[in-house]
Scaffold this motif. Sequence first.
Motif, PDB file in Angstrom:
ATOM      1  N   LEU A 141      -9.141   1.705  -5.534  1.00  0.00           N
ATOM      2  CA  LEU A 141      -9.365   0.302  -5.890  1.00  0.00           C
ATOM      3  C   LEU A 141      -8.110  -0.338  -6.471  1.00  0.00           C
ATOM      4  O   LEU A 141      -7.764  -1.482  -6.144  1.00  0.00           O
ATOM      5  N   ALA A 142      -7.422   0.397  -7.347  1.00  0.00           N
ATOM      6  CA  ALA A 142      -6.209  -0.150  -7.960  1.00  0.00           C
ATOM      7  C   ALA A 142      -5.129  -0.407  -6.924  1.00  0.00           C
ATOM      8  O   ALA A 142      -4.478  -1.471  -6.918  1.00  0.00           O
ATOM      9  N   LEU A 143      -4.925   0.540  -6.010  1.00  0.00           N
ATOM     10  CA  LEU A 143      -3.901   0.362  -4.972  1.00  0.00           C
ATOM     11  C   LEU A 143      -4.264  -0.772  -4.024  1.00  0.00           C
ATOM     12  O   LEU A 143      -3.391  -1.533  -3.580  1.00  0.00           O
ATOM     13  N   SER A 144      -5.548  -0.919  -3.712  1.00  0.00           N
ATOM     14  CA  SER A 144      -5.960  -2.012  -2.823  1.00  0.00           C
ATOM     15  C   SER A 144      -5.749  -3.368  -3.486  1.00  0.00           C
ATOM     16  O   SER A 144      -5.291  -4.322  -2.839  1.00  0.00           O
ATOM     17  N   VAL A 145      -6.063  -3.464  -4.777  1.00  0.00           N
ATOM     18  CA  VAL A 145      -5.866  -4.722  -5.485  1.00  0.00           C
ATOM     19  C   VAL A 145      -4.379  -5.062  -5.576  1.00  0.00           C
ATOM     20  O   VAL A 145      -3.970  -6.224  -5.376  1.00  0.00           O
ATOM     21  N   LEU A 146      -3.548  -4.072  -5.869  1.00  0.00           N
ATOM     22  CA  LEU A 146      -2.106  -4.315  -5.927  1.00  0.00           C
ATOM     23  C   LEU A 146      -1.553  -4.718  -4.556  1.00  0.00           C
ATOM     24  O   LEU A 146      -0.678  -5.582  -4.455  1.00  0.00           O
ATOM     25  N   PHE A 160       1.858   0.806  -1.277  1.00  0.00           N
ATOM     26  CA  PHE A 160       0.457   0.895  -1.690  1.00  0.00           C
ATOM     27  C   PHE A 160      -0.424   1.407  -0.543  1.00  0.00           C
ATOM     28  O   PHE A 160      -1.400   2.113  -0.771  1.00  0.00           O
ATOM     29  N   ILE A 161      -0.053   1.052   0.681  1.00  0.00           N
ATOM     30  CA  ILE A 161      -0.791   1.583   1.839  1.00  0.00           C
ATOM     31  C   ILE A 161      -0.568   3.084   1.962  1.00  0.00           C
ATOM     32  O   ILE A 161      -1.504   3.844   2.241  1.00  0.00           O
ATOM     33  N   LEU A 162       0.669   3.515   1.739  1.00  0.00           N
ATOM     34  CA  LEU A 162       0.959   4.952   1.783  1.00  0.00           C
ATOM     35  C   LEU A 162       0.210   5.697   0.687  1.00  0.00           C
ATOM     36  O   LEU A 162      -0.251   6.836   0.893  1.00  0.00           O
ATOM     37  N   GLY A 163       0.086   5.086  -0.490  1.00  0.00           N
ATOM     38  CA  GLY A 163      -0.669   5.715  -1.563  1.00  0.00           C
ATOM     39  C   GLY A 163      -2.135   5.891  -1.198  1.00  0.00           C
ATOM     40  O   GLY A 163      -2.736   6.953  -1.448  1.00  0.00           O
ATOM     41  N   GLN A 164      -2.739   4.863  -0.595  1.00  0.00           N
ATOM     42  CA  GLN A 164      -4.132   4.978  -0.164  1.00  0.00           C
ATOM     43  C   GLN A 164      -4.289   6.022   0.935  1.00  0.00           C
ATOM     44  O   GLN A 164      -5.290   6.753   0.984  1.00  0.00           O
ATOM     45  N   LEU A 165      -3.294   6.097   1.829  1.00  0.00           N
ATOM     46  CA  LEU A 165      -3.338   7.108   2.882  1.00  0.00           C
ATOM     47  C   LEU A 165      -3.306   8.513   2.282  1.00  0.00           C
ATOM     48  O   LEU A 165      -4.039   9.403   2.735  1.00  0.00           O
ATOM     49  N   GLY A 166      -2.467   8.717   1.265  1.00  0.00           N
ATOM     50  CA  GLY A 166      -2.401  10.031   0.621  1.00  0.00           C
ATOM     51  C   GLY A 166      -3.709  10.401  -0.070  1.00  0.00           C
ATOM     52  O   GLY A 166      -4.148  11.562  -0.012  1.00  0.00           O
ATOM     53  N   ILE A 167      -4.348   9.429  -0.715  1.00  0.00           N
ATOM     54  CA  ILE A 167      -5.626   9.700  -1.389  1.00  0.00           C
ATOM     55  C   ILE A 167      -6.712  10.025  -0.360  1.00  0.00           C
ATOM     56  O   ILE A 167      -7.548  10.925  -0.562  1.00  0.00           O
ATOM     57  N   ALA A 168      -6.727   9.291   0.762  1.00  0.00           N
ATOM     58  CA  ALA A 168      -7.702   9.576   1.811  1.00  0.00           C
ATOM     59  C   ALA A 168      -7.514  10.980   2.372  1.00  0.00           C
ATOM     60  O   ALA A 168      -8.496  11.698   2.634  1.00  0.00           O
ATOM     61  N   ALA A 169      -6.247  11.396   2.555  1.00  0.00           N
ATOM     62  CA  ALA A 169      -5.986  12.747   3.049  1.00  0.00           C
ATOM     63  C   ALA A 169      -6.433  13.801   2.028  1.00  0.00           C
ATOM     64  O   ALA A 169      -7.011  14.833   2.397  1.00  0.00           O
ATOM     65  N   ALA A 170      -6.207  13.541   0.744  1.00  0.00           N
ATOM     66  CA  ALA A 170      -6.643  14.487  -0.296  1.00  0.00           C
ATOM     67  C   ALA A 170      -8.163  14.587  -0.352  1.00  0.00           C
ATOM     68  O   ALA A 170      -8.727  15.689  -0.499  1.00  0.00           O
ATOM     69  N   LEU A 171      -8.845  13.442  -0.247  1.00  0.00           N
ATOM     70  CA  LEU A 171     -10.314  13.460  -0.246  1.00  0.00           C
ATOM     71  C   LEU A 171     -10.859  14.194   0.979  1.00  0.00           C
ATOM     72  O   LEU A 171     -11.860  14.937   0.874  1.00  0.00           O
ATOM     73  N   LEU A 172     -10.228  14.010   2.121  1.00  0.00           N
ATOM     74  CA  LEU A 172     -10.666  14.702   3.326  1.00  0.00           C
ATOM     75  C   LEU A 172     -10.535  16.209   3.159  1.00  0.00           C
ATOM     76  O   LEU A 172     -11.471  16.971   3.472  1.00  0.00           O
ATOM     77  N   TRP A 173      -9.413  16.658   2.658  1.00  0.00           N
ATOM     78  CA  TRP A 173      -9.191  18.088   2.461  1.00  0.00           C
ATOM     79  C   TRP A 173     -10.186  18.667   1.439  1.00  0.00           C
ATOM     80  O   TRP A 173     -10.744  19.751   1.651  1.00  0.00           O
TER      81      TRP A 173
END
Length: 225
Positions: A141-146, A160-173
């Motif tokens: 949420l914070a990265l999307s708002v920024l 910020f897009i790269l940060g969200q991509l990294g979080i999505a990859a971590a959640l997937l794993w």
Amino acid sequence: MSSTISQTSCISAVHSRLHLRNRNQSPLQILRSKVVMMNNINGHAIKASTLESKSALNRTLKSHNAILGKPNSSTTEYVNGEEISEPTENVISEQRSAKIHDFCFGLPYGGIVLSGGLIGFIFSRNTASLVTGGLYGGALLALSVLSLKIWKQGQSSTPFILGQLGIAAALLWKNIQTYSLTKKILPTGFHIVLSTAMLCFYTYVIVSGGNPPPKKLKSSAASES
């Protein structure tokens, strides 16, 4: 060819004039007159060849421009000390961008992860679920708002897009590991599908060139061009 004909006619005219003058002039005067006339012939030949080369070059440039279809603007070249304008092509490059913004799906995705952690804690009293949902969902949420804020300012929100991509990859794993242990479709399987889709979405936005510019910047760029 025309320059050769003109030189031949000039030489024949000079010979006829010299032949008429030779009858009334001394040998020294005849020699001087020959030198003067030959200099005039050489100068005329040089000017004729120069004019012919310029006209040939102009015809070549016109045919080249007509074939390529370049009627806009011009660059200047120098031939024999004179300027020759050659039309060139105006290239208007548009910045590549994605068709949709990252925060359009990033905000709902972060909200789902955050609410999923809260719901999991309420029903199972699992602190790990609350921590995971709170950390990952809050970060999304914070990265999307920024990203939204930076995009409104007309700046690049790629970090910020790269940060969200990294979080999505971590959640997937993390969800894949959890599913391998529990074999539960809900909520683990749902989060796997959702994280995979969001990982593909963020990758698409990055590869496409980032978020599209705001409409105000588009209209201003169009008016300037």
